[in-house]
Design a protein around this motif. Structure first.
Motif, PDB file in Angstrom:
ATOM      1  N   LEU A  67      40.187  -6.491  27.310  1.00  0.00           N
ATOM      2  CA  LEU A  67      41.547  -6.782  27.751  1.00  0.00           C
ATOM      3  C   LEU A  67      42.306  -7.413  26.596  1.00  0.00           C
ATOM      4  O   LEU A  67      41.884  -8.437  26.049  1.00  0.00           O
ATOM      5  CB  LEU A  67      41.531  -7.742  28.952  1.00  0.00           C
ATOM      6  CG  LEU A  67      40.891  -7.230  30.240  1.00  0.00           C
ATOM      7  CD1 LEU A  67      40.915  -8.315  31.312  1.00  0.00           C
ATOM      8  CD2 LEU A  67      41.573  -5.970  30.742  1.00  0.00           C
ATOM      9  N   THR A  68      43.411  -6.797  26.230  1.00  0.00           N
ATOM     10  CA  THR A  68      44.227  -7.308  25.142  1.00  0.00           C
ATOM     11  C   THR A  68      45.690  -7.076  25.483  1.00  0.00           C
ATOM     12  O   THR A  68      46.006  -6.655  26.594  1.00  0.00           O
ATOM     13  CB  THR A  68      43.831  -6.634  23.811  1.00  0.00           C
ATOM     14  OG1 THR A  68      44.535  -7.243  22.734  1.00  0.00           O
ATOM     15  CG2 THR A  68      44.101  -5.145  23.837  1.00  0.00           C
ATOM     16  N   LEU A  69      46.597  -7.344  24.546  1.00  0.00           N
ATOM     17  CA  LEU A  69      48.034  -7.216  24.797  1.00  0.00           C
ATOM     18  C   LEU A  69      48.662  -6.202  23.870  1.00  0.00           C
ATOM     19  O   LEU A  69      48.206  -5.993  22.741  1.00  0.00           O
ATOM     20  CB  LEU A  69      48.727  -8.570  24.613  1.00  0.00           C
ATOM     21  CG  LEU A  69      48.425  -9.663  25.640  1.00  0.00           C
ATOM     22  CD1 LEU A  69      49.055 -10.977  25.195  1.00  0.00           C
ATOM     23  CD2 LEU A  69      48.934  -9.276  27.015  1.00  0.00           C
ATOM     24  N   THR A  70      49.736  -5.590  24.343  1.00  0.00           N
ATOM     25  CA  THR A  70      50.557  -4.707  23.519  1.00  0.00           C
ATOM     26  C   THR A  70      52.026  -4.959  23.849  1.00  0.00           C
ATOM     27  O   THR A  70      52.347  -5.356  24.975  1.00  0.00           O
ATOM     28  CB  THR A  70      50.205  -3.224  23.762  1.00  0.00           C
ATOM     29  OG1 THR A  70      51.016  -2.408  22.913  1.00  0.00           O
ATOM     30  CG2 THR A  70      50.468  -2.827  25.208  1.00  0.00           C
ATOM     31  N   ILE A  71      52.897  -4.762  22.896  1.00  0.00           N
ATOM     32  CA  ILE A  71      54.329  -4.890  23.139  1.00  0.00           C
ATOM     33  C   ILE A  71      54.886  -3.598  23.732  1.00  0.00           C
ATOM     34  O   ILE A  71      55.814  -3.620  24.543  1.00  0.00           O
ATOM     35  CB  ILE A  71      55.077  -5.243  21.832  1.00  0.00           C
ATOM     36  CG1 ILE A  71      54.607  -6.615  21.317  1.00  0.00           C
ATOM     37  CG2 ILE A  71      56.578  -5.270  22.053  1.00  0.00           C
ATOM     38  CD1 ILE A  71      54.889  -7.769  22.257  1.00  0.00           C
ATOM     39  N   ASP A  72      54.304  -2.470  23.362  1.00  0.00           N
ATOM     40  CA  ASP A  72      54.774  -1.155  23.818  1.00  0.00           C
ATOM     41  C   ASP A  72      53.867  -0.636  24.926  1.00  0.00           C
ATOM     42  O   ASP A  72      52.721  -0.251  24.663  1.00  0.00           O
ATOM     43  CB  ASP A  72      54.787  -0.181  22.644  1.00  0.00           C
ATOM     44  CG  ASP A  72      55.291   1.202  23.037  1.00  0.00           C
ATOM     45  OD1 ASP A  72      55.739   1.366  24.190  1.00  0.00           O
ATOM     46  OD2 ASP A  72      55.228   2.112  22.185  1.00  0.00           O
ATOM     47  N   PRO A  73      54.341  -0.595  26.179  1.00  0.00           N
ATOM     48  CA  PRO A  73      53.479  -0.135  27.275  1.00  0.00           C
ATOM     49  C   PRO A  73      53.107   1.338  27.166  1.00  0.00           C
ATOM     50  O   PRO A  73      52.153   1.787  27.812  1.00  0.00           O
ATOM     51  CB  PRO A  73      54.332  -0.393  28.522  1.00  0.00           C
ATOM     52  CG  PRO A  73      55.738  -0.387  28.028  1.00  0.00           C
ATOM     53  CD  PRO A  73      55.687  -0.952  26.642  1.00  0.00           C
TER      54      PRO A  73
END
Length: 223
Positions: A67-73
């Protein structure tokens, strides 16, 4: 597969989940509780990792789900062969620091406090300061969102943190959203190896992650 299923078809087994520190603090607890309720035979083992380590750990099989993050879905193109990725719920992020001395004043940004230097949650703030203000601020690694907020409250820098962390967990005393700096939305991404069959326990947890709203959505719904 039959060994991983009870007679009634309930998924059982262990799922190792690699997650960035920010998500571990504000999302993982709810996911683990929900998994224990829905799938009592599934054991979730969380591991804190940097954003870079998460993808590598999925590729090598060290973890079952990352599980990580992205700015662009819309960014779901595999960067590593055999790794699937899917954007899920939104995490609103806000820049916080010591309260401004006067409304509308331009704060002096001494340093940027980061939870994970590899995490995209820091990119918007750092890009703004470098491109728009010509500032290349020093970076201090806080290690956790709570530490970043504590350091920001003490006037030691500005931190980009989940909005729900400020509003729900730690309150506003001695802290303010820096309105002259940009807010942004990040999106949780789930990563897993393969594109077809997954072990029942891994598949069950992945489906749960897909269906569980983020902390901000739960707070808005009062749950």
């Amino acid at each position: 597969m039959s060994a991983a299923l009870k007679a009634n078809g309930e998924a059982t087994g262990r799922v190792v989940v690699g997650s960035t520190a920010l998500l571990m603090e504000y999302e993982m607890g709810e996911l683990v509780r929900e998994c224990r309720y829905r799938y009592p035979g599934v054991q979730v083992s969380p591991k804190v990792m940097t954003a870079t380590e998460v993808e590598t750990a999925v590729a090598t099989g060290e973890v079952d789900i990352g599980l990580t993050l992205t700015i662009d879905p819309a960014d779901e193109v595999p960067r590593v062969p055999g790794i699937s990725r899917q954007s899920l719920f939104k995490v609103p992020l806000v820049p916080v620091g010591d309260p401004l001395p006067a409304p509308g004043s331009d704060p002096e940004v001494g340093r940027v406090l980061v939870v994970d230097p590899d995490c995209v949650s820091q990119e918007v703030l750092l890009h703004h300061l470098r491109a728009e203000r010509g500032i290349n601020p020093p970076i201090m690694e806080a290690g956790s969102t709570r530490s970043a907020i504590s350091l920001a409250r003490a006037g030691l820098g500005v931190a980009m943190v989940p909005e729900v962390a400020v509003e729900q967990d730690l309150g506003w005393e001695g802290l303010a959203v820096v309105e002259d700096l940009p807010r942004t939305d990040a999106y949780v991404q789930a990563l897993w190896a393969g594109t077809t069959w997954l072990p029942p326990a891994v598949s069950a947890f992945l489906e749960l992650v897909r269906k569980t709203p983020g902390a901000a959505a739960r707070q808005a719904l009062g749950v």
